[in-house]
Scaffold this motif. Structure first.
Motif, PDB file in Angstrom:
ATOM      1  N   ALA A 148      32.538  17.652  45.164  1.00  0.00           N
ATOM      2  CA  ALA A 148      31.742  16.865  44.220  1.00  0.00           C
ATOM      3  C   ALA A 148      30.836  15.946  45.037  1.00  0.00           C
ATOM      4  O   ALA A 148      31.235  15.488  46.106  1.00  0.00           O
ATOM      5  CB  ALA A 148      32.664  16.057  43.318  1.00  0.00           C
ATOM      6  N   PRO A 149      29.629  15.678  44.600  1.00  0.00           N
ATOM      7  CA  PRO A 149      29.034  16.034  43.302  1.00  0.00           C
ATOM      8  C   PRO A 149      28.285  17.368  43.302  1.00  0.00           C
ATOM      9  O   PRO A 149      27.449  17.594  42.442  1.00  0.00           O
ATOM     10  CB  PRO A 149      28.059  14.870  43.080  1.00  0.00           C
ATOM     11  N   TYR A 150      28.599  18.256  44.261  1.00  0.00           N
ATOM     12  CA  TYR A 150      27.831  19.500  44.402  1.00  0.00           C
ATOM     13  C   TYR A 150      28.622  20.723  43.945  1.00  0.00           C
ATOM     14  O   TYR A 150      28.266  21.850  44.255  1.00  0.00           O
ATOM     15  CB  TYR A 150      27.382  19.685  45.859  1.00  0.00           C
ATOM     16  N   ARG A 151      29.703  20.496  43.226  1.00  0.00           N
ATOM     17  CA  ARG A 151      30.576  21.585  42.782  1.00  0.00           C
ATOM     18  C   ARG A 151      29.752  22.705  42.138  1.00  0.00           C
ATOM     19  O   ARG A 151      28.860  22.447  41.329  1.00  0.00           O
ATOM     20  CB  ARG A 151      31.589  21.035  41.770  1.00  0.00           C
ATOM     21  N   GLY A 152      30.052  23.954  42.539  1.00  0.00           N
ATOM     22  CA  GLY A 152      29.332  25.095  41.966  1.00  0.00           C
ATOM     23  C   GLY A 152      28.157  25.566  42.812  1.00  0.00           C
ATOM     24  O   GLY A 152      27.666  26.675  42.634  1.00  0.00           O
ATOM     25  N   ARG A 153      27.714  24.710  43.733  1.00  0.00           N
ATOM     26  CA  ARG A 153      26.621  25.113  44.634  1.00  0.00           C
ATOM     27  C   ARG A 153      27.230  25.662  45.930  1.00  0.00           C
ATOM     28  O   ARG A 153      28.413  25.493  46.186  1.00  0.00           O
ATOM     29  CB  ARG A 153      25.706  23.907  44.886  1.00  0.00           C
ATOM     30  N   PRO A 154      26.432  26.368  46.765  1.00  0.00           N
ATOM     31  CA  PRO A 154      27.028  27.001  47.950  1.00  0.00           C
ATOM     32  C   PRO A 154      27.541  25.979  48.970  1.00  0.00           C
ATOM     33  O   PRO A 154      26.865  24.989  49.273  1.00  0.00           O
ATOM     34  CB  PRO A 154      25.892  27.851  48.527  1.00  0.00           C
ATOM     35  N   ASN A 155      28.710  26.229  49.476  1.00  0.00           N
ATOM     36  CA  ASN A 155      29.336  25.357  50.471  1.00  0.00           C
ATOM     37  C   ASN A 155      29.058  25.894  51.874  1.00  0.00           C
ATOM     38  O   ASN A 155      28.786  27.076  52.051  1.00  0.00           O
ATOM     39  CB  ASN A 155      30.846  25.315  50.198  1.00  0.00           C
ATOM     40  N   ALA A 156      29.123  25.009  52.864  1.00  0.00           N
ATOM     41  CA  ALA A 156      28.919  25.376  54.271  1.00  0.00           C
ATOM     42  C   ALA A 156      29.526  24.273  55.137  1.00  0.00           C
ATOM     43  O   ALA A 156      29.744  23.148  54.659  1.00  0.00           O
ATOM     44  CB  ALA A 156      27.427  25.535  54.568  1.00  0.00           C
ATOM     45  N   PRO A 157      29.805  24.560  56.425  1.00  0.00           N
ATOM     46  CA  PRO A 157      30.472  23.562  57.273  1.00  0.00           C
ATOM     47  C   PRO A 157      29.777  22.202  57.344  1.00  0.00           C
ATOM     48  O   PRO A 157      30.437  21.178  57.548  1.00  0.00           O
ATOM     49  CB  PRO A 157      30.514  24.248  58.645  1.00  0.00           C
ATOM     50  N   TYR A 158      28.436  22.158  57.155  1.00  0.00           N
ATOM     51  CA  TYR A 158      27.741  20.857  57.245  1.00  0.00           C
ATOM     52  C   TYR A 158      28.147  19.888  56.134  1.00  0.00           C
ATOM     53  O   TYR A 158      27.821  18.701  56.199  1.00  0.00           O
ATOM     54  CB  TYR A 158      26.213  21.056  57.269  1.00  0.00           C
ATOM     55  N   LEU A 159      28.875  20.362  55.135  1.00  0.00           N
ATOM     56  CA  LEU A 159      29.310  19.470  54.038  1.00  0.00           C
ATOM     57  C   LEU A 159      30.688  18.849  54.282  1.00  0.00           C
ATOM     58  O   LEU A 159      31.172  18.072  53.450  1.00  0.00           O
ATOM     59  CB  LEU A 159      29.283  20.226  52.704  1.00  0.00           C
ATOM     60  N   ILE A 160      31.300  19.134  55.425  1.00  0.00           N
ATOM     61  CA  ILE A 160      32.592  18.522  55.776  1.00  0.00           C
ATOM     62  C   ILE A 160      32.579  16.990  55.624  1.00  0.00           C
ATOM     63  O   ILE A 160      33.534  16.404  55.097  1.00  0.00           O
ATOM     64  CB  ILE A 160      33.023  18.938  57.211  1.00  0.00           C
TER      65      ILE A 160
END
Length: 289
Positions: A245-257
């Motif tokens: 959250a708040p990006y649930r549903g969008r593509p995830n990647a290691p930079y979001l750790i």
């Protein structure tokens, strides 16, 4: 409404570097070099690339051999074992039809994973375990046989065991007890409650938290994180899935750790630097790099 497929913005960089203990670069858009550069720019300097089948495990091992920032884990995913044995005539696994190969085909696939697990840049055997969400009762025997084989493999090669446990807590813990868990065992995308976290802590199992710890309905996960010993806590993306959250549903990647790590620091009541330092040390210890 169509799903939002735009990548979330890059978070503010971490001051203390951290590691993504579980990602699937082969399922993400862009190149490996791009993903690693984007992660490094926000202080995520190490990733563990995880295989889910023979082809994906070969890819993980090859990618780790080619990139210093990547370590590999190799395995047959719990849902892969029943697909190999029984086939997939009705598309239950969402991965296309496949003929049944029987026990012989499972033995052959496990032998391939075993050979990959011996490689020096392969640091983990996983993701293996049990998944009762997608596999019905007829697939349970194949899952458990595969899981036990992976436990034995991890111990023989001295590698970390990376566990996928979905709606199967009791049986996963039972198999680990019966087989004797490897010295380093990681519950990927930890999904148990606080009581189970205490059981894992007593056994010395690492608990890796993913973006779903930030979801509104994830109070039991946050309760587990609150009681888990800090030296056994890891963070992961499981990208491209479980975007925080708040990006649930969008593509995830290691930079979001950093997004998940900051939320975890808040749950623990510590500053993000202390959280990042602990996670960095714990991941290196868990995967022996």
């Amino acid at each position: 409404m169509p799903a939002d497929t735009t990548p979330p913005p890059a978070p503010a960089p971490l001051r203390v570097p951290a590691a993504d203990s579980h990602t699937h670069l082969d399922m993400q858009s862009g190149t490996v070099d791009e993903a690693l550069a984007q992660a490094a720019a926000v202080g995520v300097t190490t990733v563990v690339q995880v295989g889910c089948d023979v082809a994906g495990s070969r890819w993980a091992a090859g990618t780790a051999a080619a990139h210093a920032a990547v370590h590999a884990a190799v395995a047959l995913h719990p849902n892969e074992a029943p697909r190999i044995v029984h086939g997939d005539p009705d598309g239950w696994s969402r991965q296309g039809a496949r003929p049944a190969g029987g026990e012989t085909a499972l033995d052959e696939a496990l032998a391939e994973i075993d050979a990959l697990a011996a490689l020096p840049h392969v640091k983990g055997v996983g993701e293996t375990g049990l998944d009762y969400f997608r596999t019905g009762p007829e697939g349970k025997a194949a899952q458990e046989r595969s899981f036990r084989a992976h436990v034995e493999m991890a111990k023989r090669h001295g590698k970390a065991l990376v566990i996928h446990d979905r709606e199967a807590h009791e049986d996963v813990l039972r198999v680990l007890k019966e087989e004797g868990a490897p010295e380093r065992t990681v519950f990927h995308c930890y999904s148990g409650d606080a009581a189970m976290a205490q059981v894992c802590a007593e056994a010395g199992y690492f608990m890796s938290f993913a973006g779903n710890v930030t979801f509104k309905n994830a109070a039991p996960l946050r309760a587990a994180l609150a009681v888990a010993p800090l030296e056994l806590v890891l963070v992961e993306t499981d990208a491209p899935f479980l975007t925080p959250a708040p990006y649930r549903g969008r593509p995830n990647a290691p930079y979001l750790i950093p997004v998940t790590l900051r939320a975890m620091a808040e749950v623990r009541g510590i500053d993000e630097d202390a959280m990042a330092a602990a996670i960095s040390a714990n991941t290196a210890r868990a995967f022996d790099y």
